[in-house]
Design a protein around this motif. Sequence first.
Motif, PDB file in Angstrom:
ATOM      1  N   LEU A 206       4.274  12.352  -2.557  1.00 46.56           N
ATOM      2  CA  LEU A 206       3.596  13.676  -2.560  1.00 46.56           C
ATOM      3  C   LEU A 206       3.802  14.327  -3.907  1.00 46.56           C
ATOM      4  O   LEU A 206       4.949  14.533  -4.335  1.00 46.56           O
ATOM      5  CB  LEU A 206       4.177  14.560  -1.439  1.00 46.56           C
ATOM      6  N   LEU A 207       2.717  14.616  -4.569  1.00 47.61           N
ATOM      7  CA  LEU A 207       2.758  15.359  -5.831  1.00 47.61           C
ATOM      8  C   LEU A 207       2.274  16.778  -5.542  1.00 47.61           C
ATOM      9  O   LEU A 207       1.085  16.981  -5.256  1.00 47.61           O
ATOM     10  CB  LEU A 207       1.855  14.708  -6.890  1.00 47.61           C
ATOM     11  N   THR A 208       3.199  17.685  -5.593  1.00 45.52           N
ATOM     12  CA  THR A 208       2.853  19.062  -5.201  1.00 45.52           C
ATOM     13  C   THR A 208       3.526  20.071  -6.113  1.00 45.52           C
ATOM     14  O   THR A 208       4.619  19.812  -6.635  1.00 45.52           O
ATOM     15  CB  THR A 208       3.243  19.330  -3.740  1.00 45.52           C
ATOM     16  N   SER A 209       2.841  21.146  -6.277  1.00 47.14           N
ATOM     17  CA  SER A 209       3.420  22.289  -7.006  1.00 47.14           C
ATOM     18  C   SER A 209       3.645  23.479  -6.075  1.00 47.14           C
ATOM     19  O   SER A 209       4.035  24.547  -6.528  1.00 47.14           O
ATOM     20  CB  SER A 209       2.475  22.726  -8.132  1.00 47.14           C
ATOM     21  N   ASP A 210       3.397  23.270  -4.809  1.00 43.81           N
ATOM     22  CA  ASP A 210       3.456  24.378  -3.855  1.00 43.81           C
ATOM     23  C   ASP A 210       4.399  24.013  -2.715  1.00 43.81           C
ATOM     24  O   ASP A 210       4.336  22.913  -2.148  1.00 43.81           O
ATOM     25  CB  ASP A 210       2.046  24.650  -3.320  1.00 43.81           C
TER      26      ASP A 210
ATOM     27  N   VAL B 237      -5.264  10.824  -1.735  1.00 42.66           N
ATOM     28  CA  VAL B 237      -5.819  11.853  -0.849  1.00 42.66           C
ATOM     29  C   VAL B 237      -5.256  13.205  -1.266  1.00 42.66           C
ATOM     30  O   VAL B 237      -4.185  13.270  -1.895  1.00 42.66           O
ATOM     31  CB  VAL B 237      -5.475  11.543   0.635  1.00 42.66           C
ATOM     32  N   SER B 238      -5.956  14.235  -0.869  1.00 41.76           N
ATOM     33  CA  SER B 238      -5.515  15.582  -1.250  1.00 41.76           C
ATOM     34  C   SER B 238      -5.947  16.556  -0.180  1.00 41.76           C
ATOM     35  O   SER B 238      -7.065  16.492   0.331  1.00 41.76           O
ATOM     36  CB  SER B 238      -6.118  15.969  -2.608  1.00 41.76           C
ATOM     37  N   SER B 239      -5.065  17.440   0.145  1.00 38.95           N
ATOM     38  CA  SER B 239      -5.418  18.572   1.034  1.00 38.95           C
ATOM     39  C   SER B 239      -5.886  19.783   0.235  1.00 38.95           C
ATOM     40  O   SER B 239      -6.139  20.829   0.799  1.00 38.95           O
ATOM     41  CB  SER B 239      -4.213  18.947   1.902  1.00 38.95           C
ATOM     42  N   ASN B 240      -5.992  19.601  -1.074  1.00 36.55           N
ATOM     43  CA  ASN B 240      -6.485  20.634  -1.964  1.00 36.55           C
ATOM     44  C   ASN B 240      -7.839  20.186  -2.518  1.00 36.55           C
ATOM     45  O   ASN B 240      -7.952  19.051  -2.987  1.00 36.55           O
ATOM     46  CB  ASN B 240      -5.479  20.832  -3.106  1.00 36.55           C
ATOM     47  N   PRO B 241      -8.859  21.025  -2.458  1.00 37.07           N
ATOM     48  CA  PRO B 241     -10.178  20.572  -2.939  1.00 37.07           C
ATOM     49  C   PRO B 241     -10.159  20.113  -4.381  1.00 37.07           C
ATOM     50  O   PRO B 241     -10.936  19.246  -4.772  1.00 37.07           O
ATOM     51  CB  PRO B 241     -11.051  21.830  -2.752  1.00 37.07           C
ATOM     52  N   ILE B 242      -9.253  20.675  -5.193  1.00 38.87           N
ATOM     53  CA  ILE B 242      -9.201  20.273  -6.593  1.00 38.87           C
ATOM     54  C   ILE B 242      -8.435  18.947  -6.742  1.00 38.87           C
ATOM     55  O   ILE B 242      -8.526  18.274  -7.758  1.00 38.87           O
ATOM     56  CB  ILE B 242      -8.526  21.385  -7.424  1.00 38.87           C
ATOM     57  N   GLY B 243      -7.685  18.657  -5.700  1.00 35.25           N
ATOM     58  CA  GLY B 243      -6.783  17.507  -5.808  1.00 35.25           C
ATOM     59  C   GLY B 243      -7.474  16.196  -6.083  1.00 35.25           C
ATOM     60  O   GLY B 243      -6.938  15.350  -6.813  1.00 35.25           O
ATOM     61  N   SER B 244      -8.642  15.996  -5.512  1.00 31.46           N
ATOM     62  CA  SER B 244      -9.325  14.703  -5.717  1.00 31.46           C
ATOM     63  C   SER B 244      -9.692  14.517  -7.181  1.00 31.46           C
ATOM     64  O   SER B 244      -9.561  13.410  -7.740  1.00 31.46           O
ATOM     65  CB  SER B 244     -10.561  14.613  -4.843  1.00 31.46           C
ATOM     66  N   ALA B 245     -10.117  15.610  -7.818  1.00 32.18           N
ATOM     67  CA  ALA B 245     -10.452  15.511  -9.241  1.00 32.18           C
ATOM     68  C   ALA B 245      -9.204  15.310 -10.074  1.00 32.18           C
ATOM     69  O   ALA B 245      -9.205  14.546 -11.063  1.00 32.18           O
ATOM     70  CB  ALA B 245     -11.169  16.791  -9.675  1.00 32.18           C
TER      71      ALA B 245
ATOM     72  N   PRO C 110       0.837  -1.227   0.000  1.00 30.07           N
ATOM     73  CA  PRO C 110       0.000   0.000   0.000  1.00 30.07           C
ATOM     74  C   PRO C 110       0.855   1.253   0.000  1.00 30.07           C
ATOM     75  O   PRO C 110       1.798   1.369   0.781  1.00 30.07           O
ATOM     76  CB  PRO C 110      -0.809  -0.156   1.282  1.00 30.07           C
ATOM     77  N   ILE C 111       0.544   2.105  -0.849  1.00 26.38           N
ATOM     78  CA  ILE C 111       1.231   3.398  -0.872  1.00 26.38           C
ATOM     79  C   ILE C 111       0.168   4.501  -0.823  1.00 26.38           C
ATOM     80  O   ILE C 111      -0.983   4.277  -1.206  1.00 26.38           O
ATOM     81  CB  ILE C 111       2.123   3.558  -2.125  1.00 26.38           C
ATOM     82  N   LEU C 112       0.606   5.626  -0.350  1.00 26.35           N
ATOM     83  CA  LEU C 112      -0.298   6.805  -0.253  1.00 26.35           C
ATOM     84  C   LEU C 112       0.203   7.868  -1.212  1.00 26.35           C
ATOM     85  O   LEU C 112       1.356   8.313  -1.104  1.00 26.35           O
ATOM     86  CB  LEU C 112      -0.318   7.345   1.181  1.00 26.35           C
ATOM     87  N   MET C 113      -0.624   8.220  -2.153  1.00 27.20           N
ATOM     88  CA  MET C 113      -0.291   9.297  -3.098  1.00 27.20           C
ATOM     89  C   MET C 113      -1.140  10.530  -2.762  1.00 27.20           C
ATOM     90  O   MET C 113      -2.365  10.438  -2.676  1.00 27.20           O
ATOM     91  CB  MET C 113      -0.539   8.852  -4.537  1.00 27.20           C
ATOM     92  N   ILE C 114      -0.407  11.618  -2.564  1.00 23.68           N
ATOM     93  CA  ILE C 114      -1.060  12.872  -2.160  1.00 23.68           C
ATOM     94  C   ILE C 114      -1.008  13.821  -3.349  1.00 23.68           C
ATOM     95  O   ILE C 114       0.077  14.179  -3.805  1.00 23.68           O
ATOM     96  CB  ILE C 114      -0.339  13.480  -0.940  1.00 23.68           C
ATOM     97  N   PHE C 115      -2.167  14.217  -3.830  1.00 24.17           N
ATOM     98  CA  PHE C 115      -2.262  15.104  -4.991  1.00 24.17           C
ATOM     99  C   PHE C 115      -2.548  16.534  -4.469  1.00 24.17           C
ATOM    100  O   PHE C 115      -3.676  16.874  -4.191  1.00 24.17           O
ATOM    101  CB  PHE C 115      -3.361  14.638  -5.936  1.00 24.17           C
ATOM    102  N   ASP C 116      -1.480  17.279  -4.337  1.00 22.29           N
ATOM    103  CA  ASP C 116      -1.616  18.655  -3.828  1.00 22.29           C
ATOM    104  C   ASP C 116      -1.050  19.655  -4.823  1.00 22.29           C
ATOM    105  O   ASP C 116      -0.136  20.416  -4.510  1.00 22.29           O
ATOM    106  CB  ASP C 116      -0.873  18.774  -2.481  1.00 22.29           C
ATOM    107  N   TYR C 117      -1.559  19.658  -6.006  1.00 20.23           N
ATOM    108  CA  TYR C 117      -1.124  20.662  -6.975  1.00 20.23           C
ATOM    109  C   TYR C 117      -2.346  21.295  -7.604  1.00 20.23           C
ATOM    110  O   TYR C 117      -3.437  20.730  -7.589  1.00 20.23           O
ATOM    111  CB  TYR C 117      -0.190  20.058  -8.025  1.00 20.23           C
TER     112      TYR C 117
END
Lengths: 798, 234
Positions: A689-693, A607-615, A570-577
């Motif tokens: 973590l995939l982030t642009s910020d 998971v995403s801490s950005n509302p757009i991240g889930s999409a 199991p891995i956790l990918m975080i989409f925060d861009y």
Amino acid sequence: MADIKCPMCAKINPSDLDECKFCNARLKPLTDELSRSQPPIRPGDQPKPIDTDELEPVLPQWLRKVRQQNRDSADENAQKELEKEEKAAPKDNVDLLAGLQSQSDINEEVPDWLAEMRSGGDQNTLEEISPKEHDQASSNIISKEEPLEAGKGEASTLPGWISDLGTSELDSKTDKVNQSETFPSPAEEKSSAMDFELGAEPEVSSSFLKDATDSISSNLSGLEDNSLSPQNPVSEEPSQSIEADSDLPDWLATIEEKNAKNSVMQEPAQPELTKGESEQILTNGEDPNTLAQQAAGQLSSENKVPDWLSSTGEEAASAQESLAKSESNDLQKPASDLPEAFSSTDKESREPDPGQDLPTDNLSGGIDGETTIAENEPVDLQNKEVDAIFSTDMPDWISEIGTETKKEDGATPGEAQDLDPVDLPNWVQAMRPLESVFSESDSENLGDQTLEEQGPLAGLRGVLPAVRGAGPSSKPKAYSIKLKASEDQQTSAALLEEMLAKEINPKPINTQPVILTQRIQRWGITFLLGVTIFGTIFAGTQIIPMPTRAPFETSAAMRYIQEDMPADAPILMIFDYDAALAAEMEAVAGPIVDHMLLLKQPRMGLVSSNPIGSALAERFMAFPQANHNYQSGQNFTNLGYLPGGAAGVLAFSENPAAIKPFSVNGEPAWETPVLQDVKQLSDFAAIILLTSDLESARTWIEQTENTRGESNFLVISSAQSGPMILPYVQSGQVDGLITGLNGSAPIEQVNSGRPGTIRLYWDAYSLGLLTAVMLITFGSLWNLVSGWQMRRKNSIET
Amino acid sequence: MAISSELLSAIISFLMTIFILSYLIRDNPLFRAAIYVFVGISAGYVAAVAWRQVLFPLLIEPIWTGAVFSNPAQAILLFFPLIGSAFLLTKVSPRLGGLGHLPMAYLVGIGAGVTIGGAVLGTLIPQINSTFEAFDLELAAASGRNLLLTTVNSSIMLLGVIGTLAYFHFGARLHSDGSVRRNVFINILTWVGRIYIAITFGVLFAGVYSAALTALIERIDSMRIFFNQITLSL
């Protein structure tokens, strides 16, 4: 006893002298003896009736003479009869002086001498005056032995020109009475004057005479009121008018008596005459020859009277003469050929120029070429009686004359020595406000002999009492006007001042030569980039080689994925861009995720801490990684949006199942095959973590610092945030970092060129970077050259 | 001709791209319309996500279904966010807006505490330790790195860290001539830190430009794809 130093000449004088024997300056104030002998008058004290007989030595000589005359001429029986006559007099008779008698009866404070004098005056006023008495009164004016004693007080309080004005008006009005009984109104004045000129015989009526005399009386009362107004207005204290009346010169008193007599007999007065009216009446009312002869006859015996006073006496005499004529209705002669100077109340005749002899032109010109009195009789001001008239409250020019007269006569100023301590009358006490404020005993205790050095009291000693408590009790504290500030404060103030000065002073704007307008620059850059990118993209060129050597942080991520990452973990990918950078992030993350899915087939929780991240996560799994056929709920679970920012991340890192129990599909995420064995964050094999910020990356790095455990933490970032995340890689908080196309290009090559997005973008990307470098370099060189040329030009000009 | 959803999305994407690029001319209604669409869609999407992924499944649904009442502890935990949300909604009313201060104070306080704690424990202390460990030659030898290069690199890094920190040191002293200047040594470090900061900003600018260039390339590539689709569809 100690001697007194003269404040004026600074010479020593005996203490018993009141005036300096050298310069005649007053050594003691006038109120000194009075203030010492009299108890101070307190505020609220009632005046005490005092026997004023003792004041007689204090009185001036002329007043004593008047008093003596009144004693001789009047008695108490006459006074009683006078009172009875006043009571029996008609009420409509307006006599300004008559009311004073009744007031004086009520006022018990009037001194005896004043009452006696008043009784005599009143008696003479109310009784009919015979022509003989008029002659006697007129002779008093020009008499050398008894000159103007009654008018001393009036003359002493009024300037000469006012006295002359009153006399002139008196004279003119009296002449008018002689000429006509009809008092012309201003509108009728001209016509009446023409009647006189035409020789028309004026109508004689008692009303005109009454009006004229009343106006004269009102003028005289006005003059008296002016002299008395500071202390006692006439309206409130009519008794003061009696005092003023008693101060009038004999000639003026005689006229007033005459006026009083007329006022008793006639109607109330009309409005007082104006100057022009009196002149007109004077012009038309009397034969100038008659006046001149009368004046010459009277003034010829008055050798030592000054010209202006002679004229006054002449006018007064003429007025009295005219008044006598008016009684006999001797108004047969019209006016003719009256000289201008005589007909007009010339200012010079009323207001002599100080410092020179009084003008004699008035009379000389006014007697129509005849020999004038002034020419025949030189002015002699050494008359002692005349001096006595103007000894007090006189204008300077008259006072000077008086001083010279005293010196020439050798008269010693002994009247002041005759001032013995006496009880002052109440009205005099009421005029002493100084003692009512300051205690006299205090001033005596202080030995107040302070010499006044400044102001109008300069040279006088002890005129102002110094009372304890009146001034400051202690020396006022001295305050320095220099600002007391420490060095630090001064330094801070200087620094602040310098800063403000820099802000206030405008800085010149360095205007550089505009090469091109911004719009042209914008279109130029757009054209270059457009040609480069459009050309390479639409042409599909793949000329520029991609990098094969990855940096160490990228190598570490590849090494973990290739070697250390367990399969089906199991891995956790975080989409925060953001969506704007989705293209870059998908291109950067595509190769490494594709490589990972090919090699390890991990189960992924998204998971995403950005509302757009889930999409964006759904998009990422649907398009770039579509070839892996990963299904939601089977191979990956999208946990959706993680709210709360840093707190949400912290809470998720501590208990992910409690914070995000459901997937975006509403399924229990932690019960699915993807995450069924995951209870905490450290159960994930890797956290990607995939982030642009940078802030998002730092939040996840910081908040999961203590909960990651042995999980590998990889960051796939945009090119703009990669440099700021790199320190976390060097510190060991991040295990691997893939930044931008440049960092992901080696992975794509390792991944057999899949998915190929980087390769597709690489030429355009490289040329785009090159174009930017060229533009920046060209712009920098251009600015450098232009700046150098500008400095060179400036140096040449200077 | 039937228009597929992909073609429709490609057309919309192309038009929006053109609208945004029209800003090259100047600010125009097309650009503003595209901006308004993006802002509106983003706000609507965020609201929908918050309702669908947070409020409804975590707050409303447990109460609506009554599932929360079976677990009193969970019911108590749901009570506070429910009251807090209600208080936050009162901020739309000026008269009752004061009630929203309590949940706002809670959120701000919790957020500040979490952020500061994470910054100290997750950034400040680890970065200081990292700076120290850069000179650990044993660790470098164990990792197979060249000791000389490691030392040089560590020295450069340390100089950059100290210089950058010195650049943000604004203390100065008053000199005898009345001027206020910093210490000479501090000035040197400041000058070095200025160079490092300039390099950092340059790197950041390059990263921003690179990211924007990649986005532009992707948009132009999407246009190419659109034209290809249009061409193929025709």
